[in-house]
Design an enzyme around this catalytic site. Structure first.
Site, PDB file in Angstrom:
ATOM      1  N   SER A   1      18.849   4.268  46.376  1.00 54.73           N
ATOM      2  CA  SER A   1      19.079   5.112  47.547  1.00 54.73           C
ATOM      3  C   SER A   1      20.222   4.562  48.384  1.00 54.73           C
ATOM      4  CB  SER A   1      17.809   5.181  48.400  1.00 54.73           C
ATOM      5  OG  SER A   1      17.389   3.884  48.742  1.00 54.73           O
TER       6      SER A   1
ATOM      7  N   ASN B   1      20.951   9.654  53.149  1.00 52.94           N
ATOM      8  CA  ASN B   1      20.714   8.536  54.065  1.00 52.94           C
ATOM      9  C   ASN B   1      21.849   8.340  55.068  1.00 52.94           C
ATOM     10  OD1 ASN B   1      18.083   7.703  53.462  1.00 52.94           O
ATOM     11  ND2 ASN B   1      18.809   6.875  51.512  1.00 52.94           N
TER      12      ASN B   1
ATOM     13  N   GLU C   1      19.523  13.955  44.563  1.00 51.11           N
ATOM     14  CA  GLU C   1      20.951  13.732  44.786  1.00 51.11           C
ATOM     15  C   GLU C   1      21.538  13.145  43.513  1.00 51.11           C
ATOM     16  OE1 GLU C   1      20.957  11.006  48.160  1.00 51.11           O
ATOM     17  OE2 GLU C   1      22.349  12.285  49.228  1.00 51.11           O
TER      18      GLU C   1
ATOM     19  N   HIS D   1      18.975  10.365  42.442  1.00 58.83           N
ATOM     20  CA  HIS D   1      18.169   9.890  43.564  1.00 58.83           C
ATOM     21  C   HIS D   1      17.107  10.922  43.943  1.00 58.83           C
ATOM     22  CE1 HIS D   1      18.041   8.789  48.113  1.00 58.83           C
ATOM     23  NE2 HIS D   1      17.083   8.183  47.448  1.00 58.83           N
TER      24      HIS D   1
HETATM   25  N1  CAA Z   1       1.477  14.953  44.567  1.00 57.64           N
HETATM   26  C1  CAA Z   1       1.170  16.256  44.603  1.00 57.64           C
HETATM   27  N2  CAA Z   1       1.061  16.966  45.739  1.00 57.64           N
HETATM   28  C2  CAA Z   1       1.279  16.312  46.901  1.00 57.64           C
HETATM   29  C3  CAA Z   1       1.605  14.943  46.942  1.00 57.64           C
HETATM   30  C4  CAA Z   1       1.709  14.261  45.714  1.00 57.64           C
HETATM   31  N3  CAA Z   1       2.042  12.963  45.633  1.00 57.64           N
HETATM   32  N4  CAA Z   1       1.783  14.589  48.239  1.00 57.64           N
HETATM   33  C5  CAA Z   1       1.569  15.680  48.977  1.00 57.64           C
HETATM   34  N5  CAA Z   1       1.268  16.735  48.175  1.00 57.64           N
HETATM   35  C6  CAA Z   1       1.035  18.121  48.561  1.00 57.64           C
HETATM   36  C7  CAA Z   1      -0.335  18.354  49.123  1.00 57.64           C
HETATM   37  O1  CAA Z   1      -1.270  18.690  48.126  1.00 57.64           O
HETATM   38  C8  CAA Z   1      -0.120  19.504  50.087  1.00 57.64           C
HETATM   39  O2  CAA Z   1      -0.119  20.764  49.455  1.00 57.64           O
HETATM   40  P1  CAA Z   1      -0.526  22.114  50.243  1.00 57.64           P
HETATM   41  O3  CAA Z   1       0.194  22.083  51.556  1.00 57.64           O
HETATM   42  O4  CAA Z   1      -0.061  23.206  49.351  1.00 57.64           O
HETATM   43  O5  CAA Z   1      -1.995  22.002  50.388  1.00 57.64           O
HETATM   44  C9  CAA Z   1       1.299  19.290  50.547  1.00 57.64           C
HETATM   45  O6  CAA Z   1       1.959  18.440  49.597  1.00 57.64           O
HETATM   46  C10 CAA Z   1       1.292  18.662  51.881  1.00 57.64           C
HETATM   47  O7  CAA Z   1       0.515  17.470  51.817  1.00 57.64           O
HETATM   48  P2  CAA Z   1      -0.592  17.046  52.876  1.00 57.64           P
HETATM   49  O8  CAA Z   1      -1.323  18.257  53.371  1.00 57.64           O
HETATM   50  O9  CAA Z   1      -1.369  15.928  52.309  1.00 57.64           O
HETATM   51  O10 CAA Z   1       0.211  16.416  54.038  1.00 57.64           O
HETATM   52  P3  CAA Z   1       1.406  16.983  54.847  1.00 57.64           P
HETATM   53  O11 CAA Z   1       1.286  18.431  55.110  1.00 57.64           O
HETATM   54  O12 CAA Z   1       1.533  16.039  55.981  1.00 57.64           O
HETATM   55  O13 CAA Z   1       2.654  16.782  53.856  1.00 57.64           O
HETATM   56  C11 CAA Z   1       4.442  15.538  53.056  1.00 57.64           C
HETATM   57  C12 CAA Z   1       2.968  15.558  53.343  1.00 57.64           C
HETATM   58  C13 CAA Z   1       4.769  16.437  51.872  1.00 57.64           C
HETATM   59  C14 CAA Z   1       4.778  14.104  52.718  1.00 57.64           C
HETATM   60  C15 CAA Z   1       5.219  16.063  54.338  1.00 57.64           C
HETATM   61  O14 CAA Z   1       4.748  15.411  55.476  1.00 57.64           O
HETATM   62  C16 CAA Z   1       6.696  15.883  54.241  1.00 57.64           C
HETATM   63  O15 CAA Z   1       7.399  16.657  53.624  1.00 57.64           O
HETATM   64  N6  CAA Z   1       7.206  14.804  54.892  1.00 57.64           N
HETATM   65  C17 CAA Z   1       8.603  14.450  54.831  1.00 57.64           C
HETATM   66  C18 CAA Z   1       8.865  13.727  53.547  1.00 57.64           C
HETATM   67  C19 CAA Z   1      10.283  13.282  53.417  1.00 57.64           C
HETATM   68  O16 CAA Z   1      11.150  13.541  54.251  1.00 57.64           O
HETATM   69  N7  CAA Z   1      10.536  12.592  52.317  1.00 57.64           N
HETATM   70  C20 CAA Z   1      11.832  12.031  52.063  1.00 57.64           C
HETATM   71  C21 CAA Z   1      11.843  10.602  52.497  1.00 57.64           C
HETATM   72  S1  CAA Z   1      13.424   9.901  52.252  1.00 57.64           S
HETATM   73  C22 CAA Z   1      13.386   9.394  50.637  1.00 57.64           C
HETATM   74  O17 CAA Z   1      12.445   9.496  49.921  1.00 57.64           O
HETATM   75  C23 CAA Z   1      14.640   8.847  50.087  1.00 57.64           C
HETATM   76  C24 CAA Z   1      15.265   7.662  50.667  1.00 57.64           C
HETATM   77  O18 CAA Z   1      16.290   7.280  50.145  1.00 57.64           O
HETATM   78  C25 CAA Z   1      14.738   6.930  51.820  1.00 57.64           C
END
Ligand code: CAA
Length: 278
Positions: A115, A186, A148, A136
Site C-alpha cells: 500500500s 493513500n 488499485e 492493491h
Molecule cells: N466478508 C464478507 N462480508 C463482510 C465482511 C467480510 N470480511 N466484512 C463485512 N461484510 C459485510 C457484512 O456481512 C455486511 O453485509 P450487509 O450490510 O449486506 O448485511 C456488510 O459487509 C457490512 O458489514 P457490517 O454490518 O458488519 O458492518 P458495517 O456496516 O459497519 O460495515 C465495513 C463494515 C464494510 C467495514 C464498513 O464499515 C466500511 O466500508 N468501512 C470502510 C472500510 C474502508 O474504508 N476500507 C479501506 C481501508 S484502507 C485499505 O484497506 C488500504 C490501505 O492501503 C490502508
C-alpha cells in the site's frame, strides 16, 4: 488460473478468498501454520456471510476446496500469478520476491499488494521485472470493490491491461495509478486522517464528533479516526512516514498522538484499543 497468495494475514486471506470465489485454484502460503489455520476459518465464515445474503450461489465447500494452504512456497511454482501480501517491510519483501523469482515461470505475473512501498524499488528484487505489478486490495477484501493497479517504470502496458482484466473477473472495479508514494488512495486518505487527528489534538472537537461529521456530513461509512483504528495505527503511521519521507511535505507529517498510540501498542481494533476501545 492458478494463483499463489503469499501471506495469510488479513489481506492475503481476503485475496485468496476472492480468487477462489471467481473459480481460480489458489495456493495460500505463510510461514506460520497458525496464520493458515485462522485464514481457513475466517474465509469460511466470510463465505457463509456472503452466502446468507445471496451474494454467492456456489457451494461453500467447493469454493474452499479450491484453496490449498501450505508453508511451502515452492508448491506454487507452476502458478500463473503470484500475489505477495506480507508485512510492509522492504527487507521482508526483498527476500520473498527473490524467492518467488526463483520458482516462478518466466511468463507468470508477480503482483504485490503493497500500500505504500515503491513498485519501482520492489521491481529491482524481481528477476525479469517486466512481469511485476502493483495490485492493491482494500480491507475487507471480499466487500470492497476497489483494486488499485500500480504501474512501475518497467511494467509494460500489456501487463497493466492483463491485470485489469484479471481484477475485473474477480468482480472488482480497478483503477490505474502511476508509481507515486501512496498511489491514489493513500495519497488522498492519509492527509484526511492526519487532519482529523490534528483537530482532535487541537481540542476543536471530540473524537466522536469528528467521526460523526464525516459519517453524517460526507456519507463515509466510517469516520477517519475509526478508519485509522480499522486499518491499524501502526500501518497508518508506516504509510504516513513513507509519504512524509518521499514527498518531504509537512501535509503528510505523522501527528504526535498517532506516534504515541503506536508506541504504547494501542494499534486499533487488532489490539482492542486505539483511538477507541473495542
Ligand atoms: N466478508 C464478507 N462480508 C463482510 C465482511 C467480510 N470480511 N466484512 C463485512 N461484510 C459485510 C457484512 O456481512 C455486511 O453485509 P450487509 O450490510 O449486506 O448485511 C456488510 O459487509 C457490512 O458489514 P457490517 O454490518 O458488519 O458492518 P458495517 O456496516 O459497519 O460495515 C465495513 C463494515 C464494510 C467495514 C464498513 O464499515 C466500511 O466500508 N468501512 C470502510 C472500510 C474502508 O474504508 N476500507 C479501506 C481501508 S484502507 C485499505 O484497506 C488500504 C490501505 O492501503 C490502508
Amino acid at each position: 488460473m492458478k494463483v499463489t497468495v503469499i501471506g495469510a494475514g488479513t489481506m492475503g486471506r481476503g485475496i485468496a478468498q476472492v480468487f477462489a470465489q471467481a473459480g481460480n485454484s489458489v495456493m495460500l502460503t505463510d510461514i506460520y501454520p497458525k496464520a493458515l489455520e485462522d485464514a481457513a476459518s475466517n474465509i469460511r465464515s466470510s463465505l457463509e456471510r456472503l452466502s446468507r445474503k445471496g451474494e454467492i450461489k456456489e457451494n461453500i465447500d467447493i469454493i474452499m476446496q479450491r484453496i490449498t494452504s501450505t508453508q511451502e512456497l515452492s508448491a506454487g511454482s507452476d502458478s500463473d500469478m503470484f500475489v505477495e501480501a506480507v508485512i510492509e517491510k522492504v527487507e521482508t519483501k526483498e527476500s520473498l520476491l527473490g524467492q518467488i523469482s526463483q520458482i516462478a515461470r518466466r511468463d507468470a505475473i508477480i503482483g504485490t499488494n503493497t500500500s505504500s512501498i515503491s513498485i519501482n524499488q520492489l521491481s529491482s528484487f524481481v528477476t525479469y521485472p517486466e512481469r511485476f505489478i502493483g495490485i492493491h486490495f482494500f480491507n475487507p477484501v471480499p466487500v470492497m470493490k476497489l483494486v488499485e493497479i500500480v504501474k512501475g517504470e518497467r511494467t509494460p502496458e500489456s501487463l497493466v491491461r492483463k491485470t485489469f482484466e484479471i481484477v475485473k473477473a474477480l468482480g472488482k472495479d480497478p483503477v490505474i495509478s502511476q508509481d507515486f508514494p501512496g498511489f491514489i488512495s493513500n495519497r488522498v486518505l492519509m492527509p484526511m486522517i492526519r487532519e482529523a487527528i490534528l483537530v482532535l489534538e487541537e481540542g476543536i472537537a471530540t473524537k466522536n464528533d469528528i467521526d460523526k461529521t464525516m459519517k453524517l456530513g460526507m456519507n463515509h461509512p466510517m469516520g477517519p479516526l475509526e478508519l485509522a483504528d480499522f486499518i491499524g495505527l501502526d500501518v497508518t503511521l508506516d504509510i504516513m512516514e513513507v509519504l512524509y519521507h518521499e514527498y518531504g511535505d509537512p501535509r503528510f507529517k505523522p501527528p504526535v498522538t498517532l506516534r504515541n498510540l503506536v508506541n504504547a501498542r494501542k494499534l486499533g481494533r487488532k489490539t482492542n484499543e486505539g483511538f477507541y476501545k473495542y
